[in-house]
Design a protein around this motif. Structure first.
Motif, short mmCIF file in Angstrom:
data_model
loop_
_atom_site.label_atom_id
_atom_site.label_comp_id
_atom_site.label_asym_id
_atom_site.label_seq_id
_atom_site.Cartn_x
_atom_site.Cartn_y
_atom_site.Cartn_z
N ASP A 7 0.58 14.36 23.57
CA ASP A 7 0.87 13.42 24.90
C ASP A 7 0.30 12.18 25.00
O ASP A 7 -0.44 11.81 24.58
CB ASP A 7 0.07 15.02 25.51
N THR B 143 1.68 17.81 32.53
CA THR B 143 0.82 16.60 32.05
C THR B 143 0.09 16.50 33.76
O THR B 143 -1.30 16.13 33.53
CB THR B 143 1.37 15.55 32.06
N ASN C 61 -1.99 18.18 19.80
CA ASN C 61 -0.82 17.18 21.50
C ASN C 61 -1.39 15.38 21.16
O ASN C 61 -2.39 15.27 21.62
CB ASN C 61 -1.50 18.00 22.32
#
Length: 217
Positions: free
Chosen positions: A5, A80, A3
């Motif tokens: 992010d 998140t 990931n």
């Protein structure tokens, strides 16, 4: 689950920047590391700041690599903001358990994101208990929940026998933080994965029983 992010990148960057500062500035390192005596004198910032310092680049790399690998499971399932909550809560839980078990050892010090990262790892396993994990020198995949239980049982063994220069209690406390906060954020797991919820609680119950019966030390 890999990931990239932005929040994962930001946390890794923060760890790298603070750790590098600590590598090159011993006064900075000493001021912000986890130290029981200093914390008990009122320097609570160390409960948080110590989670961004590392002993060396190897220590930093393995913590950040583990975070990078498992962050995606948590972010994809919980979002998140909740990932950040789990990361910070696990960091604090880990240091609180360390402080509790070492409260009379004023010299005791520790550093590293291991508590926070272990919390993310345990959260990811709780969310995806059937994930396949590989360990060094073990050529076959290990189910995530088996790995998680085994890791915490080893942490208990490490705490009891003071094995190595490793904060086993911080690892364990971080995992408890990840486990508890994940269940608070996603209580439906009690319905959909009750068996795994119970299995992953076993090491926590064992630690509690060992402590209450005076067999932890």
């Amino acid at each position: 689950m890999y990931n990239l992010d932005p929040v994962t990148i930001a946390i890794i960057a923060a760890n790298v920047i603070v750790s590098m500062k600590g590598f090159n500035d011993r006064l900075f390192f000493e001021k912000f590391k986890f130290n029981v005596g200093s914390i008990r004198r009122g320097e609570q910032i160390r409960m948080f700041s110590s989670g961004f310092l590392h002993a060396d680049t190897t220590h930093l790399f393995f913590n950040m690599f583990t975070l990078y690998f498992f962050a995606g499971y948590v972010i994809d399932a919980l979002g998140t903001l909740n990932f950040i909550i789990i990361y910070i809560a696990s960091l604090v839980f880990g240091n609180l358990l360390s402080l509790y078990f070492h409260k009379d050892e004023y010299w005791y010090s520790a550093i590293g994101a291991s508590g926070a990262v272990t919390g993310v790892l345990y959260s990811a396993i709780l969310l995806e208990p059937g994930m396949s994990l590989y360990m060094f020198f073990v050529p076959i995949p290990i189910p995530g929940y088996i790995f998680g239980i085994g890791y915490l049982l080893y942490s208990i063994y490490g705490m009891k026998n003071r094995i190595g220069n490793i904060g086993h209690d911080a690892h364990f406390g971080g995992a408890v933080g990840g486990y508890v906060i994940t269940l608070i954020l996603l209580p439906s797991l009690f319905k959909t994965d009750l068996g795994y919820v119970g299995l992953l609680a076993l090491p926590i119950i064992i630690l509690y029983l060992l402590y209450k019966t005076g067999k932890l030390k």
